[in-house]
Design a protein around this motif. Structure first.
Motif, PDB file in Angstrom:
ATOM      1  N   TYR A 118      -4.805   1.718  -6.791  1.00  0.00           N
ATOM      2  CA  TYR A 118      -3.587   2.150  -6.121  1.00  0.00           C
ATOM      3  C   TYR A 118      -2.888   3.187  -6.994  1.00  0.00           C
ATOM      4  O   TYR A 118      -3.306   3.454  -8.123  1.00  0.00           O
ATOM      5  CB  TYR A 118      -2.661   0.951  -5.876  1.00  0.00           C
ATOM      6  CG  TYR A 118      -3.271  -0.110  -4.986  1.00  0.00           C
ATOM      7  CD1 TYR A 118      -3.107  -0.079  -3.608  1.00  0.00           C
ATOM      8  CD2 TYR A 118      -4.045  -1.142  -5.535  1.00  0.00           C
ATOM      9  CE1 TYR A 118      -3.683  -1.044  -2.786  1.00  0.00           C
ATOM     10  CE2 TYR A 118      -4.624  -2.111  -4.718  1.00  0.00           C
ATOM     11  CZ  TYR A 118      -4.440  -2.052  -3.351  1.00  0.00           C
ATOM     12  OH  TYR A 118      -5.018  -3.001  -2.541  1.00  0.00           O
ATOM     13  N   MET A 146      -1.196  -6.724  -1.488  1.00  0.00           N
ATOM     14  CA  MET A 146      -2.462  -6.101  -1.102  1.00  0.00           C
ATOM     15  C   MET A 146      -3.626  -6.725  -1.875  1.00  0.00           C
ATOM     16  O   MET A 146      -3.429  -7.357  -2.906  1.00  0.00           O
ATOM     17  CB  MET A 146      -2.411  -4.592  -1.369  1.00  0.00           C
ATOM     18  CG  MET A 146      -1.338  -3.856  -0.588  1.00  0.00           C
ATOM     19  SD  MET A 146      -1.658  -3.820   1.189  1.00  0.00           S
ATOM     20  CE  MET A 146      -2.958  -2.587   1.242  1.00  0.00           C
ATOM     21  N   GLY A 203       0.785  -1.225   0.000  1.00  0.00           N
ATOM     22  CA  GLY A 203       0.000   0.000   0.000  1.00  0.00           C
ATOM     23  C   GLY A 203       0.817   1.275   0.000  1.00  0.00           C
ATOM     24  O   GLY A 203       0.255   2.374  -0.001  1.00  0.00           O
TER      25      GLY A 203
END
Length: 381
Positions: free
Chosen positions: A286, A281, A62
């Protein structure tokens, strides 16, 4: 049996991943003290191997490394998520951007890294992928062609001044004006040069190797989906000796058949995730630099509405599993390409010998000798 103390001393007994003999590895103050054969057989499914080393990580867990104001906590979150997934050391990778922004980002990140012991051990060095790349469609990949530059001696010296004595990998396209001279200068300053995001003719690839280039960055990625069957970059790399070639072992960037072919033709291959912030993730949206990307259930990273790939969400340990599945080899063989080979590319050591840092993995396998779980140690912790 495993023991630990506040002074980071301890020992682990397991099967050695290469000799396949039972050994006890002992460490103290973060370094391996001894690796000795033991008569007490450990659990048959417990193995010991060097920790994985990834030379191309753009972000993870992340956290996007391409942002301007990352904090120490952000880097710790990313490298701890990587360690959870089998990888103890990385080259933190910065991609193409405006030169002043890229170098300011590098200065900031180096300052964070140099002031924290855990970050110093986990971030072994730096990888600058761009902006000295091909701006041609297909070859620039997710890099912004508007920021591409021809490398100059001043660029190379600035990178070395910023990073000091840290290991540094530079990916460039050797067909750019000044790239061969930049490769010679970089090599003279201890910078490792890798070819990538390129459509260089065969003679230019050979000139780059003669000038000091030793690697090729993620072959099969950073090139168009459709290639000329008579003359294309893959064939040229196959015929260029002297390169250690990086491959993303996710079965996506390079599908199983060419992945197997690469291993038959190329004498030296290393693995990398080329991970961005989505690494490790769940599916979602993102960022990588100024781009918003989308990760689906298939773990493919794309710009929304586009078909081309934009990095990887691959977990390092899953790269081992997928390589084994594609090649039909043992996990131990694949492990070498994700530990020893990338370390060798950078002139670093990765192993289980006395005197080396205690960066290692305890690998648990199932009844079919497949990797089931992994516990990663950095400096014995």
């Amino acid at each position: 049996m495993e023991t630990m103390s506040p002074m980071s001393a301890g020992n682990v007994s397991a099967w050695h991943y290469l000799t396949r003999k039972p050994v006890r590895l002992s460490w103290d103050n973060g370094r391996i003290v001894s690796v000795e054969r033991t008569d007490t057989a450990p659990s048959k499914n417990l193995w010991m191997a060097p920790a994985l080393f990834d030379v191309q990580v753009n972000g993870y867990g992340g956290v996007d490394f391409q942002q301007d104001h990352l904090q120490e906590a952000d880097l710790l979150k990313a490298i701890r998520a990587l360690r959870r997934d089998g990888c103890a050391r990385i080259l933190l990778t910065l991609i193409t951007d405006q030169w002043d922004q890229l170098t300011a980002r590098l200065i900031h990140l180096k300052g964070l890294r140099d002031n924290h012991p855990e970050l110093q051990s986990a971030i072994a060095g730096w990888h600058i992928e761009g902006p000295f790349l091909s701006e041609k469609p297909g070859f620039h990949g997710a890099h912004n062609p508007a920021f591409m530059l021809n490398p100059t001696p001043a660029h190379i010296r600035e990178l070395r001044d910023i990073t000091g004595s840290d290991p540094l990998l530079l990916t460039l396209a050797p067909e750019r004006n000044g790239a061969i001279g930049a490769t010679e200068m970089a090599t003279s300053l201890g910078i490792r040069v890798s070819i990538g995001h390129t459509n260089a003719p065969a003679e230019v690839l050979q000139a780059a190797v003669k000038a000091g280039a030793t690697g090729f960055t993620h072959l099969g990625n950073g090139c168009p989906r459709e290639l000329d069957r008579h003359d294309n970059l893959l064939w040229r790399v196959f015929e260029t000796p002297g390169l250690t070639v990086g491959v993303i072992p996710d079965s996506i960037h390079v599908s199983p058949a060419p992945f197997r072919l690469f291993h038959k033709v190329l004498p030296s291959i290393y693995y990398t995730t080329d991970a961005m912030s989505a690494g490790g993730m769940p599916p979602g949206r993102y960022r990588i630099s100024s781009l918003e990307v989308e990760v689906g259930e298939d773990q493919i990273v794309r710009q929304p509405g586009k078909s081309n790939f934009a990095g990887s969400a691959l977990r390092p340990v899953d790269g081992i599993r997928r390589a084994v599945q594609m090649l039909g080899c043992s996990w131990q063989e694949a492990w070498m390409r994700f530990s020893h080979q990338p370390a060798r590319l950078m002139g670093l050591e990765a192993g289980l010998e006395p005197g080396l840092p205690a960066h290692f993995c305890v690998v648990q396998t199932d009844g079919n000798n497949s990797v089931e779980d992994v516990k990663t140690y950095l400096n014995g912790q």
